[in-house]
Design a protein around this motif. Structure first.
Motif, PDB file in Angstrom:
ATOM      1  N   GLU A  24       0.828  -1.532  -0.023  1.00 58.49           N
ATOM      2  CA  GLU A  24       0.299   0.059  -0.152  1.00 58.49           C
ATOM      3  C   GLU A  24       0.986   1.369  -0.171  1.00 58.49           C
ATOM      4  OE1 GLU A  24      -2.950   0.297  -0.185  1.00 58.49           O
ATOM      5  OE2 GLU A  24      -3.226  -2.111  -0.622  1.00 58.49           O
ATOM      6  N   TRP A  25       1.629   1.424   0.155  1.00 56.92           N
ATOM      7  CA  TRP A  25       2.588   2.494   0.706  1.00 56.92           C
ATOM      8  C   TRP A  25       3.139   2.683  -0.691  1.00 56.92           C
ATOM      9  CZ3 TRP A  25       6.422   0.688   4.953  1.00 56.92           C
ATOM     10  CH2 TRP A  25       6.154   0.614   6.107  1.00 56.92           C
ATOM     11  N   LEU A  26       3.213   1.103  -1.873  1.00 56.32           N
ATOM     12  CA  LEU A  26       3.766   2.119  -2.842  1.00 56.32           C
ATOM     13  C   LEU A  26       3.007   3.209  -3.462  1.00 56.32           C
ATOM     14  CD1 LEU A  26       5.348   1.678  -5.581  1.00 56.32           C
ATOM     15  CD2 LEU A  26       4.681  -0.396  -5.341  1.00 56.32           C
ATOM     16  N   TYR A  27       1.201   2.280  -3.412  1.00 52.99           N
ATOM     17  CA  TYR A  27       0.161   3.290  -4.076  1.00 52.99           C
ATOM     18  C   TYR A  27       0.284   4.161  -3.435  1.00 52.99           C
ATOM     19  CZ  TYR A  27      -0.649  -2.021  -5.203  1.00 52.99           C
ATOM     20  OH  TYR A  27      -1.219  -3.165  -5.711  1.00 52.99           O
ATOM     21  N   TRP A  28       0.128   4.892  -2.198  1.00 51.77           N
ATOM     22  CA  TRP A  28       0.415   5.597  -2.168  1.00 51.77           C
ATOM     23  C   TRP A  28       1.803   7.101  -2.315  1.00 51.77           C
ATOM     24  CZ3 TRP A  28       0.307   4.569   4.145  1.00 51.77           C
ATOM     25  CH2 TRP A  28      -1.227   4.068   4.232  1.00 51.77           C
ATOM     26  N   LEU A  29       2.360   6.436  -2.615  1.00 48.96           N
ATOM     27  CA  LEU A  29       3.968   7.058  -3.484  1.00 48.96           C
ATOM     28  C   LEU A  29       3.321   7.020  -4.522  1.00 48.96           C
ATOM     29  CD1 LEU A  29       6.531   8.216  -3.700  1.00 48.96           C
ATOM     30  CD2 LEU A  29       7.156   5.997  -4.366  1.00 48.96           C
TER      31      LEU A  29
ATOM     32  N   LEU B  49      -5.758  10.558  -5.979  1.00 50.58           N
ATOM     33  CA  LEU B  49      -6.317  10.794  -4.323  1.00 50.58           C
ATOM     34  C   LEU B  49      -6.933   9.519  -4.575  1.00 50.58           C
ATOM     35  CD1 LEU B  49      -7.207  14.813  -4.239  1.00 50.58           C
ATOM     36  CD2 LEU B  49      -5.408  13.663  -2.327  1.00 50.58           C
ATOM     37  N   THR B  50      -7.130   8.864  -5.511  1.00 48.58           N
ATOM     38  CA  THR B  50      -7.988   7.676  -5.259  1.00 48.58           C
ATOM     39  C   THR B  50      -7.307   6.556  -5.035  1.00 48.58           C
ATOM     40  OG1 THR B  50      -6.882   7.126  -7.870  1.00 48.58           O
ATOM     41  CG2 THR B  50      -9.459   8.266  -7.259  1.00 48.58           C
ATOM     42  N   PHE B  51      -5.953   6.876  -4.853  1.00 48.21           N
ATOM     43  CA  PHE B  51      -4.816   5.799  -3.855  1.00 48.21           C
ATOM     44  C   PHE B  51      -4.752   5.210  -2.513  1.00 48.21           C
ATOM     45  CE2 PHE B  51      -3.509   6.048  -8.470  1.00 48.21           C
ATOM     46  CZ  PHE B  51      -2.814   4.458  -8.863  1.00 48.21           C
ATOM     47  N   PRO B  52      -4.941   6.351  -2.367  1.00 47.48           N
ATOM     48  CA  PRO B  52      -4.349   6.432  -0.383  1.00 47.48           C
ATOM     49  C   PRO B  52      -6.128   6.217  -0.138  1.00 47.48           C
ATOM     50  CG  PRO B  52      -4.390   9.000  -1.226  1.00 47.48           C
ATOM     51  CD  PRO B  52      -4.479   7.568  -2.425  1.00 47.48           C
ATOM     52  N   TYR B  53      -7.279   6.908  -0.775  1.00 47.61           N
ATOM     53  CA  TYR B  53      -8.669   6.687  -0.010  1.00 47.61           C
ATOM     54  C   TYR B  53      -8.498   4.794  -0.884  1.00 47.61           C
ATOM     55  CZ  TYR B  53     -13.777   7.449   0.531  1.00 47.61           C
ATOM     56  OH  TYR B  53     -14.938   7.000   0.885  1.00 47.61           O
ATOM     57  N   GLY B  54      -8.364   4.698  -1.336  1.00 46.70           N
ATOM     58  CA  GLY B  54      -8.701   3.125  -2.291  1.00 46.70           C
ATOM     59  C   GLY B  54      -7.717   1.921  -0.753  1.00 46.70           C
ATOM     60  N   THR B  55      -7.204   2.717  -0.196  1.00 42.48           N
ATOM     61  CA  THR B  55      -6.706   1.625   0.803  1.00 42.48           C
ATOM     62  C   THR B  55      -7.815   1.916   2.061  1.00 42.48           C
ATOM     63  OG1 THR B  55      -4.463   2.166   0.222  1.00 42.48           O
ATOM     64  CG2 THR B  55      -4.929   1.859   2.981  1.00 42.48           C
ATOM     65  N   GLY B  56      -8.285   2.612   2.412  1.00 36.27           N
ATOM     66  CA  GLY B  56      -9.403   2.901   2.948  1.00 36.27           C
ATOM     67  C   GLY B  56     -10.910   2.140   2.778  1.00 36.27           C
ATOM     68  N   VAL B  57     -10.879   2.031   1.587  1.00 33.12           N
ATOM     69  CA  VAL B  57     -12.144   0.998   0.830  1.00 33.12           C
ATOM     70  C   VAL B  57     -11.846  -0.052   1.173  1.00 33.12           C
ATOM     71  CG1 VAL B  57     -13.623   0.590  -1.062  1.00 33.12           C
ATOM     72  CG2 VAL B  57     -13.621   2.989  -0.370  1.00 33.12           C
ATOM     73  N   ALA B  58     -11.256  -0.640   0.002  1.00 34.09           N
ATOM     74  CA  ALA B  58     -10.448  -1.780   0.273  1.00 34.09           C
ATOM     75  C   ALA B  58     -10.742  -2.813   1.921  1.00 34.09           C
ATOM     76  CB  ALA B  58      -9.008  -1.874   0.384  1.00 34.09           C
ATOM     77  N   THR B  59     -11.356  -4.137   1.387  1.00 33.49           N
ATOM     78  CA  THR B  59     -11.878  -4.784   2.729  1.00 33.49           C
ATOM     79  C   THR B  59     -10.677  -4.914   4.231  1.00 33.49           C
ATOM     80  OG1 THR B  59     -14.045  -5.360   1.957  1.00 33.49           O
ATOM     81  CG2 THR B  59     -13.140  -6.448   4.427  1.00 33.49           C
ATOM     82  N   GLY B  60      -9.921  -4.864   5.589  1.00 31.57           N
ATOM     83  CA  GLY B  60      -9.343  -5.264   5.260  1.00 31.57           C
ATOM     84  C   GLY B  60      -7.824  -4.742   5.728  1.00 31.57           C
TER      85      GLY B  60
END
Length: 321
Positions: free
Chosen positions: A5-10, A43-54
């Motif tokens: 996920e850190w890679l996606y945030w970057l 912005l969808t990258f970090p937000y998607g982390t919160g949407v993903a289950t678990g």
């Protein structure tokens, strides 16, 4: 532990930074809508982390993410994405730099796969990376290391320079950059919707019983055609494998799983050579190289794609069982 996920945030951060650059570029007549497109995507990258289950300790609602995707479609579909003039070197300066550096220019590019291979081969079970994600994280780390190496090789000291250069390429590719990801998602949707099952029923009704060679032909040609339509062999694979590859060739006719599925993907890759839907392979390079014929790469690859499909059918029939 380094998480994927850190890679996606970057990646998302890079898009946001480039969006800010676009908003400040007055040479782009569509600078605000261009910035909105790439900034919203980032912005969808970090937000998607919160949407993903678990993925996190809390769960964000998915609806805003869906609205963002629809907004991206509108901005791209109605041609609200433009090009500016990034702050970068002139063509003469780049030619002089290339002549001075010579083959050293390949060092940053070769650094990326080298780092990825090291991470996947030697650090996968070290506990340093998220389980099962060492290759993907290694690819991201390779890009970061490659950037550092590139700046050292060229003697560049400002991080803004590669960001501006990256933005120039991003604007040249435009929204076509996202087409492979969208088509892969489409393949997953088709698989969940049972398209493969319905295609399998049609094929079973048409094919004669125990007709191995016709089944092989149907699977390979189906992979080829679905890839031409969807632009991505990975999107076609779950559909055609659920329809023919697994139930007919493997379960019913006892084909070798590895051989059948690997050569099925190869048939799909043959289709990639023949379609404008594979924008990152066939349309984007023509745009970046400013070719007169936008479909020139496809015309040149078409004979190879057809020949590769024929060879794949023969090889699967001979060695897949």
């Amino acid at each position: 532990m380094i998480k994927v996920e850190w890679l996606y945030w970057l990646i998302g951060l890079v898009f946001v930074v480039m969006a800010v650059q676009m908003a400040m570029d007055r040479t782009n007549p569509k600078r605000w809508t261009s910035a909105a497109f790439w900034g919203l995507l980032g912005l969808t990258f970090p937000y998607g982390t919160g949407v993903a289950t678990g993925a996190t300790a809390y769960t964000l609602p998915a609806e805003p993410l869906g609205v963002a995707v629809l907004a991206l479609i509108v901005l791209a579909g109605f041609n609200f994405i433009g090009k500016g003039t990034p702050v970068t070197t002139t063509g003469e300066e780049r030619e002089a730099s290339a002549a001075r550096l010579g083959n050293k220019l390949f060092v940053p590019a070769l650094t990326i796969p080298l780092v990825a291979i090291v991470c996947a081969s030697f650090l996968d079970e070290s506990g340093l990376f998220e389980t099962g994600k060492a290759t993907l994280i290694g690819l991201g780390l390779g890009c970061v290391v490659g950037l550092v190496v590139g700046m050292l090789v060229t003697g560049e000291r400002k991080l803004s320079t590669p960001l501006h250069a990256g933005r120039s390429m991003l604007e040249a590719m435009g929204s076509a950059l996202l087409l492979p990801q969208l088509l892969s998602v489409l393949g997953a949707i088709f698989a969940v919707a049972g398209v493969g099952t319905q295609v399998g029923k049609i094929v079973n009704d048409v094919l004669p019983d125990n007709s191995k060679y016709l089944a092989v032909l149907a699977y390979c040609v189906g992979m080829f055609l679905f890839t031409v339509i969807m632009g991505n062999a990975f999107a076609a694979f779950p559909v055609m494998t659920a329809a023919i590859g697994w139930p007919v060739l493997i379960q019913q006719m006892h084909g070798n799983e590895v051989a059948i599925l690997a050569m099925g993907m190869l048939a799909g890759f043959a289709g990639t050579l023949c379609t404008p839907m594979a924008a990152n392979f066939n349309i984007v390079p023509a745009t970046l190289l400013e070719l007169k014929d936008q479909y020139g790469p496809i015309k040149a690859q078409l004979p190879t794609g057809i020949a590769l499909l024929g060879c794949t059918v023969v090889l699967m029939a001979l060695f897949g069982f």
